[in-house]
Motif scaffolding. Structure first.
Motif, short mmCIF file in Angstrom:
data_model
loop_
_atom_site.label_atom_id
_atom_site.label_comp_id
_atom_site.label_asym_id
_atom_site.label_seq_id
_atom_site.Cartn_x
_atom_site.Cartn_y
_atom_site.Cartn_z
N TYR A 124 0.97 -0.82 -0.13
CA TYR A 124 0.11 0.22 0.04
C TYR A 124 0.80 1.10 -0.41
N CYS A 125 2.00 1.53 0.82
CA CYS A 125 3.21 2.50 0.71
C CYS A 125 3.74 2.50 -0.88
N ALA A 126 3.92 0.84 -1.16
CA ALA A 126 4.62 1.53 -2.88
C ALA A 126 4.11 1.49 -3.83
N GLU A 127 3.30 1.33 -3.43
CA GLU A 127 1.96 1.54 -5.15
C GLU A 127 2.00 2.53 -5.99
N PRO A 128 2.23 3.97 -4.69
CA PRO A 128 2.30 5.05 -5.04
C PRO A 128 3.61 5.56 -6.15
#
Length: 524
Positions: free
Chosen positions: A383-387
């Protein structure tokens, strides 16, 4: 006052409340005998249906701790604290080496490149919760920023963007490997191999022939384009599938099609990226004047051999750490370091293969609770790496850098190849034993392309820069290959995202898939 028992020490105040060890064991023996007598008094069928021995064992363990002291518990606690400190030190060291050794090549950065990297990331993260299609929305956010605000958002710094791609891809491939069940793979090995092998080979061959005829590419460059576009993207397919599973609908959590696709993703990516590495090795041989030779055979064997070997080593490590605190953190750091290192050494197939094999072993040897905790942590990391993945991919695409005929022809050829893969995936799924509803769902998901193509797209241009061929025909060939990769991102990711959204939001479609569920290892 009643007299003190003779079994207690009245002179030593430090031990005056602790019975001697012999008396403790006498108490436990008496308790055990009474418990056994009580157990035997209960009818056998009742004992089988309502077992109480675990509770008796637990009570006995509590009593042992009470009467014998908690020295053993303290020793275990100290051991765990030591291991936790070693784990923390190892984690910090690996993360330091993993990131800063890769990012230091691009530092210091001018302000324009910092803005080009973090503005798409920031806006993509803000857009994500506002739409039911987060993947597509983040991809388009980066694309729009790059092409409407070219003075603000330029090409993201390649080294840092590549490190972000590798980190995000490692996270999602790890979740895919963790979800692979060995029993499910064995029971559906025909469907898994059919879906993982046939579509990618057919699409790669078809697009290579088509690009050779339409653009006049030499065969070695045509195979670079065909194999680079043919791979499904774990960064697209796996989040879409796990999004269905995480949505709370029990029908998707136990669906065999999802499990088959997760297992087949690793097979597809391994074949495509290995073939891509072989094609690049052939082009390098031609550019260096060595000809095609036999280097492509060695390159293919190296991709597969390195991936399986590293995956086996990390898998054994995962098995040996199954009783350690933070075992998932250690495995994630090591597998991510391998993903980044292998991609830096230009072995993309070995990178993906090693990571997915390691986590597949972990998912089958760890306990169910450990697997669920590891998946929850990986989900948080993703979730943190997706952007840092999809907006940066979109920002890497400058439509102004392509001439209109090349881009239109590339879009047309890639659209045809995706249709071929969709049809082949449907046929392969039906041949593998899936029914028409499952095959229809599977074929649409199998069009997802983005992260692999973004990671591989710069390889042809890097070849040109390495061999200083800017004025040669190979420069035009490299731009055609790059246009094909961009076309795959623009077409494949939206189709797959929209396809899965149709099933997520359509109750009728969900009911069509509801019969294909797995309970234990049986399909009902």
């Amino acid at each position: 006052m009643p007299p003190r028992s003779a079994s207690f020490n009245t002179t030593d105040h430090t031990q005056g409340l602790t019975p001697p060890r012999s008396a403790s064991f006498t108490m436990l023996d008496q308790l055990g005998k009474k418990g056994e007598a009580t157990m035997m008094a209960i009818p056998r069928d009742v004992r089988i249906k309502y077992p109480i021995r675990p509770a008796a064992n637990a009570a006995e363990g509590v009593l042992k701790t009470a009467v014998m002291g908690d020295d053993g518990a303290d020793e275990r606690t100290r051991s765990f604290q030591i291991k936790a400190k070693l784990l923390a030190a190892l984690t910090v060291l690996i993360i330091y080496v993993m990131f800063w050794s890769r990012l230091a090549l691009a530092i210091p950065l001018p302000p324009s490149q910092i803005l080009s990297l973090f503005l798409p990331v920031l806006l993509g993260g803000l857009v994500r919760p506002l739409t039911p299609y987060p993947l597509l929305a983040m991809l388009l956010t980066g694309l729009v920023l790059r092409n409407l605000l070219p003075n603000w958002v330029g090409n993201p710094p390649h080294q840092i963007a590549k490190a972000f791609f590798s980190f995000a891809l490692s996270t999602v491939v790890s979740r895919a490997g963790l979800a692979i069940s060995l029993s499910t793979f064995i029971s559906h090995v025909r469907a898994t191999l059919a879906v993982g092998v046939l579509p990618v080979i057919v699409e790669a061959g078809w697009l290579s022939i088509l690009s050779h005829g339409v653009f006049g590419l030499p065969w070695e460059w045509a195979f670079i384009l065909g194999t680079g576009v043919a791979s499904v993207s774990p960064g697209v397919v796996v989040p879409l599938l796990l999004g269905l599973v995480d949505g709370g609908d029990a029908r998707w959590k136990s669906n065999r099609t999802v499990r088959i696709l997760l297992a087949a993703t690793g097979v597809d990516v391994l074949i495509a990226t290995t073939a891509f590495g072989v094609a690049v090795a052939v082009v390098e041989g031609v550019l260096e004047g060595r000809g095609i030779g036999r280097w492509w055979v060695v390159r293919g064997l190296l991709e597969v051999g390195m991936g399986v070997s590293v995956g086996a080593i990390l898998g054994v490590l995962a098995w040996s750490l199954k009783k350690w605190i933070g075992r998932d953190v250690i495995l994630f750091c090591l597998s991510t370091a391998w993903m980044m290192g292998a991609k830096a050494w230009r072995f993309p197939g070995a990178a993906t293969c090693g990571t997915i094999c390691a986590w597949a072993v972990a998912g089958n040897v760890w306990s169910k609770g450990d697997v669920e905790r590891a998946d929850k942590r990986l989900k948080t990391v993703w979730y943190c790496a997706e952007p840092f993945l999809f907006p940066v991919i979109g920002a890497s695409i400058s439509l102004a850098s392509f001439d209109t005929p090349t881009l239109v022809l590339s879009l047309t050829c890639v659209a045809c190849s995706i249709c071929i893969k969709l049809s082949t995936a449907y046929v392969a799924a039906r041949w593998g034993g899936l029914d028409k509803d499952e095959a229809t769902f599977l074929s649409g998901v199998w069009t997802g392309k983005a992260s692999v193509q973004a990671a591989l797209s710069s390889t042809p241009l890097t070849l040109i820069q390495t061999y200083h061929l800017e004025s040669e025909p190979d420069f035009a060939y490299a731009h055609i290959v790059f246009a094909g990769m961009v076309s795959a991102i623009l077409i494949g990711a939206p189709i797959a995202s929209g396809w899965v959204a149709m099933y997520r939001n359509n109750e009728g479609k969900q009911k069509e898939m509801a019969h294909a569920t797995v309970i234990g290892d049986e399909v009902v």
